[in-house]
Scaffold this active site. Sequence first.
Site, PDB file in Angstrom:
ATOM      1  CG  ASN A   9      -1.836   1.241   1.660  1.00 38.74           C
ATOM      2  OD1 ASN A   9      -1.945   1.903   0.469  1.00 38.74           O
ATOM      3  ND2 ASN A   9      -2.327   1.658   2.591  1.00 38.74           N
ATOM      4  CD1 TRP A  10       3.050   1.043  -3.204  1.00 41.05           C
ATOM      5  CD2 TRP A  10       3.470   2.549  -4.875  1.00 41.05           C
ATOM      6  NE1 TRP A  10       3.963   0.498  -4.228  1.00 41.05           N
ATOM      7  CE2 TRP A  10       4.034   1.329  -5.260  1.00 41.05           C
ATOM      8  CE3 TRP A  10       3.381   3.556  -5.783  1.00 41.05           C
ATOM      9  CZ2 TRP A  10       4.666   1.246  -6.267  1.00 41.05           C
ATOM     10  CZ3 TRP A  10       4.112   3.435  -6.966  1.00 41.05           C
ATOM     11  CH2 TRP A  10       4.638   2.238  -7.325  1.00 41.05           C
ATOM     12  CE  LYS A  11       0.028   3.213   4.748  1.00 41.71           C
ATOM     13  NZ  LYS A  11       0.043   3.379   6.256  1.00 41.71           N
ATOM     14  CG  HIS A  94      -5.771   1.911   5.245  1.00 43.37           C
ATOM     15  ND1 HIS A  94      -5.293   2.823   6.210  1.00 43.37           N
ATOM     16  CD2 HIS A  94      -4.700   0.939   5.188  1.00 43.37           C
ATOM     17  CE1 HIS A  94      -4.080   2.553   6.389  1.00 43.37           C
ATOM     18  NE2 HIS A  94      -3.692   1.409   5.806  1.00 43.37           N
ATOM     19  CD  GLU A  96      -2.761   5.487   6.758  1.00 46.74           C
ATOM     20  OE1 GLU A  96      -2.801   5.384   5.469  1.00 46.74           O
ATOM     21  OE2 GLU A  96      -1.938   5.093   7.401  1.00 46.74           O
ATOM     22  CD  GLU A 166      -3.142  -2.300   7.426  1.00 49.48           C
ATOM     23  OE1 GLU A 166      -1.974  -2.820   6.820  1.00 49.48           O
ATOM     24  OE2 GLU A 166      -3.712  -1.159   7.378  1.00 49.48           O
ATOM     25  N   GLY A 172       3.001   2.469  10.769  1.00 50.00           N
ATOM     26  CA  GLY A 172       3.729   3.572  10.496  1.00 50.00           C
ATOM     27  C   GLY A 172       4.606   4.260  11.778  1.00 50.00           C
ATOM     28  CB  SER A 213       5.697  -1.505  11.953  1.00 50.66           C
ATOM     29  OG  SER A 213       5.381  -0.172  12.301  1.00 50.66           O
ATOM     30  N   GLY A 234       3.260  -1.042   4.239  1.00 50.53           N
ATOM     31  CA  GLY A 234       2.909   0.404   3.796  1.00 50.53           C
ATOM     32  C   GLY A 234       4.482   0.772   3.319  1.00 50.53           C
ATOM     33  N   GLY A 235       5.040   1.494   4.473  1.00 51.97           N
ATOM     34  CA  GLY A 235       6.272   2.192   4.164  1.00 51.97           C
ATOM     35  C   GLY A 235       7.459   0.952   3.467  1.00 51.97           C
TER      36      GLY A 235
END
Length: 252
Positions: A9-11, A94, A96, A166, A172, A213, A234-235
């Site tokens: 997930n590049w966000k 998600h 977010e 999640e 993150g 993470s 993610g990251g």
Amino acid sequence: MRTPFVAGNWKMNKTVAEARDLVFKMSMQLREIAGVEKVLCPPFTSLVAVSALLEGTDIGLGAQNMYWEEKGAFTGEVSPPMVKEFCRYVILGHSERRAYFGETDQTVNRKLISAQTFDLTPIVCVGETLDEYESSRTREVVARQTSQSLRDVDPAFAPRIVVAYEPVWAIGTGKASTADNANAVVKDIIRPALAELFGAETAQAIRVLYGGSVTAANAAEYFSQPDIDGALVGGASLKIDEFAAIVKAASK
Ligand code: 13P
């Protein structure tokens, strides 16, 4: 047996030019890894360019969100048929989206029903906040999110759904959940909620991922857990070697 599944997930990261560069390099490493379903989820603006680069590979493409209506006066939204032009997958609900854009179990459910209608494979996210975790409400929150977000789904479509656990406090933050804790939530809360909705057999067939993470250093620990079938990253999904190592760990 559930096929391992890893999605990036590049966000809200990467311009089209940056996305092209990243995928061009990343796909060379990813396409050699067999035995795992792998998916990239860039922003909407990069879907066209990335889908061209992934053509002929076994790497899937997903959107990070969509609206549930097919078309019409919904300024700023993207419809399921628009997503479907390029993608086989879509991330829904998600944390977010839930935290910053007002999504609820009800809106996530409408999107999920729409994914079913338009033949998209949904990756539905659930997970408790730090506050809920600290006040021992994980069971209540995750069970509710699972049963409400996934209600009224056609049982024949249910095995297509991918669920991502999640915990918001792990996203993150570098404070990943322990693998044991994540497995326990999936085994004792999410799968029983799925069993109540679709029956025990289907609950065992649905892939459930961990997200929060995940790195190349800790991924294998999650994948060795019996109830965790992969990761929503993610990251680390923006780093070529790191993401390739995570995908490789899932393929074993
Ligand atoms: P991080 O891997 O950056 O913690 O993000 C997890 C996530 O939200 C994936 O959807």
